[in-house]
Design a protein around this motif. Structure first.
Motif, mmCIF file in Angstrom:
data_model
loop_
_atom_site.group_PDB
_atom_site.id
_atom_site.type_symbol
_atom_site.label_atom_id
_atom_site.label_comp_id
_atom_site.label_asym_id
_atom_site.label_seq_id
_atom_site.Cartn_x
_atom_site.Cartn_y
_atom_site.Cartn_z
ATOM 1 N N ILE A 50 0.838 -1.199 0.000
ATOM 2 C CA ILE A 50 0.000 0.000 0.000
ATOM 3 C C ILE A 50 0.875 1.252 0.000
ATOM 4 O O ILE A 50 0.645 2.194 -0.768
ATOM 5 N N GLU A 51 1.882 1.262 0.850
ATOM 6 C CA GLU A 51 2.747 2.434 0.970
ATOM 7 C C GLU A 51 3.459 2.769 -0.335
ATOM 8 O O GLU A 51 3.635 3.935 -0.685
ATOM 9 N N ARG A 52 3.855 1.732 -1.068
ATOM 10 C CA ARG A 52 4.683 1.955 -2.259
ATOM 11 C C ARG A 52 3.907 1.803 -3.565
ATOM 12 O O ARG A 52 4.500 1.882 -4.633
ATOM 13 N N ASN A 53 2.607 1.616 -3.466
ATOM 14 C CA ASN A 53 1.812 1.326 -4.665
ATOM 15 C C ASN A 53 2.490 0.231 -5.470
ATOM 16 O O ASN A 53 2.809 0.380 -6.655
ATOM 17 N N ALA A 54 2.719 -0.879 -4.789
ATOM 18 C CA ALA A 54 3.448 -2.001 -5.376
ATOM 19 C C ALA A 54 2.510 -3.164 -5.664
ATOM 20 O O ALA A 54 1.485 -3.343 -4.999
ATOM 21 N N ASP A 72 -0.422 -10.512 -5.741
ATOM 22 C CA ASP A 72 -1.607 -9.857 -6.304
ATOM 23 C C ASP A 72 -2.024 -10.509 -7.618
ATOM 24 O O ASP A 72 -3.199 -10.553 -7.957
ATOM 25 N N ILE A 73 -1.046 -10.991 -8.356
ATOM 26 C CA ILE A 73 -1.287 -11.648 -9.640
ATOM 27 C C ILE A 73 -0.467 -12.922 -9.664
ATOM 28 O O ILE A 73 0.739 -12.913 -9.357
ATOM 29 N N VAL A 74 -1.086 -14.032 -9.987
ATOM 30 C CA VAL A 74 -0.385 -15.312 -10.056
ATOM 31 C C VAL A 74 -0.651 -15.947 -11.414
ATOM 32 O O VAL A 74 -1.655 -15.651 -12.077
ATOM 33 N N GLY A 75 0.249 -16.838 -11.824
ATOM 34 C CA GLY A 75 0.024 -17.525 -13.080
ATOM 35 C C GLY A 75 1.299 -18.023 -13.704
ATOM 36 O O GLY A 75 2.374 -18.020 -13.087
ATOM 37 N N ALA A 84 1.946 -7.832 -16.446
ATOM 38 C CA ALA A 84 3.000 -6.837 -16.277
ATOM 39 C C ALA A 84 2.836 -5.697 -17.269
ATOM 40 O O ALA A 84 3.184 -4.544 -16.978
ATOM 41 N N ALA A 85 2.269 -6.003 -18.430
ATOM 42 C CA ALA A 85 2.103 -4.984 -19.460
ATOM 43 C C ALA A 85 0.970 -4.017 -19.152
ATOM 44 O O ALA A 85 0.899 -2.943 -19.757
ATOM 45 N N THR A 86 0.108 -4.348 -18.200
ATOM 46 C CA THR A 86 -1.083 -3.521 -17.962
ATOM 47 C C THR A 86 -1.168 -2.937 -16.560
ATOM 48 O O THR A 86 -2.057 -2.138 -16.291
ATOM 49 N N THR A 87 -0.252 -3.306 -15.667
ATOM 50 C CA THR A 87 -0.378 -2.838 -14.288
ATOM 51 C C THR A 87 -0.168 -1.328 -14.178
ATOM 52 O O THR A 87 0.631 -0.739 -14.909
ATOM 53 N N ASP A 88 -0.907 -0.715 -13.259
ATOM 54 C CA ASP A 88 -0.725 0.716 -13.007
ATOM 55 C C ASP A 88 0.051 0.970 -11.718
ATOM 56 O O ASP A 88 0.113 2.101 -11.228
ATOM 57 N N ALA A 89 0.663 -0.084 -11.175
ATOM 58 C CA ALA A 89 1.476 0.068 -9.968
ATOM 59 C C ALA A 89 2.762 0.828 -10.292
ATOM 60 O O ALA A 89 3.244 0.822 -11.434
ATOM 61 N N ALA A 104 9.246 -8.306 -17.177
ATOM 62 C CA ALA A 104 8.406 -7.264 -16.573
ATOM 63 C C ALA A 104 9.002 -5.879 -16.810
ATOM 64 O O ALA A 104 8.284 -4.915 -17.090
ATOM 65 N N LYS A 105 10.322 -5.766 -16.708
ATOM 66 C CA LYS A 105 10.986 -4.476 -16.941
ATOM 67 C C LYS A 105 10.882 -4.070 -18.406
ATOM 68 O O LYS A 105 10.677 -2.885 -18.712
ATOM 69 N N LEU A 106 11.022 -5.021 -19.314
ATOM 70 C CA LEU A 106 10.899 -4.710 -20.733
ATOM 71 C C LEU A 106 9.547 -4.081 -21.036
ATOM 72 O O LEU A 106 9.443 -3.153 -21.848
ATOM 73 N N LEU A 107 8.509 -4.589 -20.393
ATOM 74 C CA LEU A 107 7.151 -4.122 -20.659
ATOM 75 C C LEU A 107 6.768 -2.904 -19.824
ATOM 76 O O LEU A 107 5.724 -2.303 -20.060
ATOM 77 N N ASN A 108 7.620 -2.564 -18.856
ATOM 78 C CA ASN A 108 7.367 -1.417 -17.974
ATOM 79 C C ASN A 108 8.655 -0.630 -17.768
ATOM 80 O O ASN A 108 9.167 -0.522 -16.649
ATOM 81 N N PRO A 109 9.204 -0.059 -18.829
ATOM 82 C CA PRO A 109 10.524 0.576 -18.708
ATOM 83 C C PRO A 109 10.576 1.744 -17.730
ATOM 84 O O PRO A 109 11.648 2.047 -17.192
ATOM 85 N N GLN A 110 9.423 2.386 -17.470
ATOM 86 C CA GLN A 110 9.418 3.543 -16.567
ATOM 87 C C GLN A 110 9.130 3.166 -15.116
ATOM 88 O O GLN A 110 9.187 4.015 -14.234
ATOM 89 N N LYS A 111 8.808 1.916 -14.864
ATOM 90 C CA LYS A 111 8.469 1.484 -13.505
ATOM 91 C C LYS A 111 9.685 0.860 -12.823
ATOM 92 O O LYS A 111 10.638 0.425 -13.474
ATOM 93 N N THR A 112 9.612 0.804 -11.505
ATOM 94 C CA THR A 112 10.637 0.112 -10.730
ATOM 95 C C THR A 112 10.271 -1.358 -10.638
ATOM 96 O O THR A 112 9.178 -1.701 -10.173
#
Length: 335
Positions: A50-54, A72-75, A84-89, A104-112
């Motif tokens: 919650i604190e980190r929007n993770a 939060d997501i399993v599979g 990973a391509a659609t998360t808003d975290a 996950a990083k490839l699909l979210n280059p601006q996220k940590t």
């Protein structure tokens, strides 16, 4: 290295008591004494998210306390790539192995993107290098090259498209050609070739978990448990796939159990898979001869918590490599 303020836990009661609602999900597979050890980290992770929007993405091979209590997501790999391509975290924690965190990083280059243990590798990913792919292209000019997602970002940057065990046949058939290259899992390639009729040139890689299963294992299981349904992963050798009742990705195996509800079933794959599905279907009998993945088991609730508290093990990919690798992953998702 940046960090966040350590989480302050509520003063009332114990973590074990406060997380009892989560323990209800896994009490059939985790003893109470073990939960007493896990509860502090599980509770802290819930607050840190919650604190980190993770968001925590967990592969099907993660242990039940991760899979059922903090994720939060399993599979399977395909599901995690799609999500990973659609998360808003703002922060993604990948509870799996390193190539999954890279994806996950490839699909979210601006996220940590955080990897709880960067030493959680993969025998398949380690079996091939970018130079190997370039050599294959020189030896077989003009043939499309498909990389299983169980490869490094650097290898993905050298290929035409990626695939998972769940969509490999679809990716192969999408080219409409009589011959393609698929790497690095030789058994997956052989099994997909048998399914599609396409000639597949493969690489001599294999999964250290699935390569150990044999057709004799299945014969012994059927003798010991008459009527048992045998599900296997397509990373198993072809003779194992032929001897099974069903072969598919971890996601497909979970779906099969849910739809067909076999009274007695065995999953010839990584050990935690049976634990996680059995939690969902307590009325079914799960026979459990399995093989542990030493890499998946490097991920724990303790190092997930540490990753979130300390912003630890941030995944970074060379921008040029990432740009090229992203194309092969996005082509897969487009299919």
């Amino acid at each position: 290295m940046s960090s966040v303020t350590p989480v302050e836990m509520p003063a009332v009661g114990s973590a074990t008591a406060r997380t009892s609602h989560l323990y209800e999900r896994v009490k059939r597979v985790i003893p109470p004494a073990e939960w007493g050890v896990l509860a502090n980290d599980v509770e802290a992770i819930q607050h840190l998210k919650i604190e980190r929007n993770a968001v925590i993405l967990a592969h099907n091979y993660q242990t039940p306390e991760i899979y059922h209590c903090v994720a939060d997501i399993v599979g399977d790999s395909l599901t995690l790539a799609r999500e990973a391509a659609t998360t808003d975290a703002d922060v993604i924690v990948l509870a799996g192995v390193y190539f999954m965190a890279e994806t996950a990083k490839l699909l979210n280059p601006q996220k940590t993107v955080l990897m709880p243990d960067p030493e959680a590798g993969c025998s398949l990913a380690d079996s091939i290098t970018p130079a190997d792919v370039r050599q294959l292209r020189r030896l077989h000019p003009g043939l499309p090259v498909i990389a299983y997602v169980n490869t490094s970002a650097a290898v993905k940057a050298e290929v035409d498209v990626c695939c998972t065990s769940g969509n490999a046949a679809r990716v192969v058939k999408s080219f409409g050609l009589p011959k393609v290259i698929m790497l690095p899992d030789q058994y997956l390639a052989q099994n997909v070739a048998a399914e599609t009729g396409v000639e597949i040139l493969s690489w001599a890689g294999q999964c250290e978990v699935h390569e150990r299963f044999t057709a004799s294992d299945i014969a012994e299981l059927r003798e010991a448990h008459p009527g048992i349904t045998v599900l296997v992963h397509p990373e198993c050798p072809p003779e194992v796939v032929r001897a099974a009742d069903f072969a598919g990705s971890t996601g497909a195996m979970a779906d099969y159990v849910g739809v067909n509800r076999p009274s007695s079933v065995v999953l010839l794959t990584e050990c935690s898979m049976s634990d996680n599905i059995s939690v969902q279907y307590p009325d079914l009998e799960f026979v459990r001869p399995c093989n542990l993945c030493p890499h998946m088991k490097k991920i724990t609730v303790a190092n997930i918590r540490q990753a979130l508290e300390e912003n630890r093990h941030v995944v970074e990919i060379d921008p040029e490599t990432a740009a090229r690798a992203r194309v092969s992953v996005e082509r897969m998702l487009a299919l």
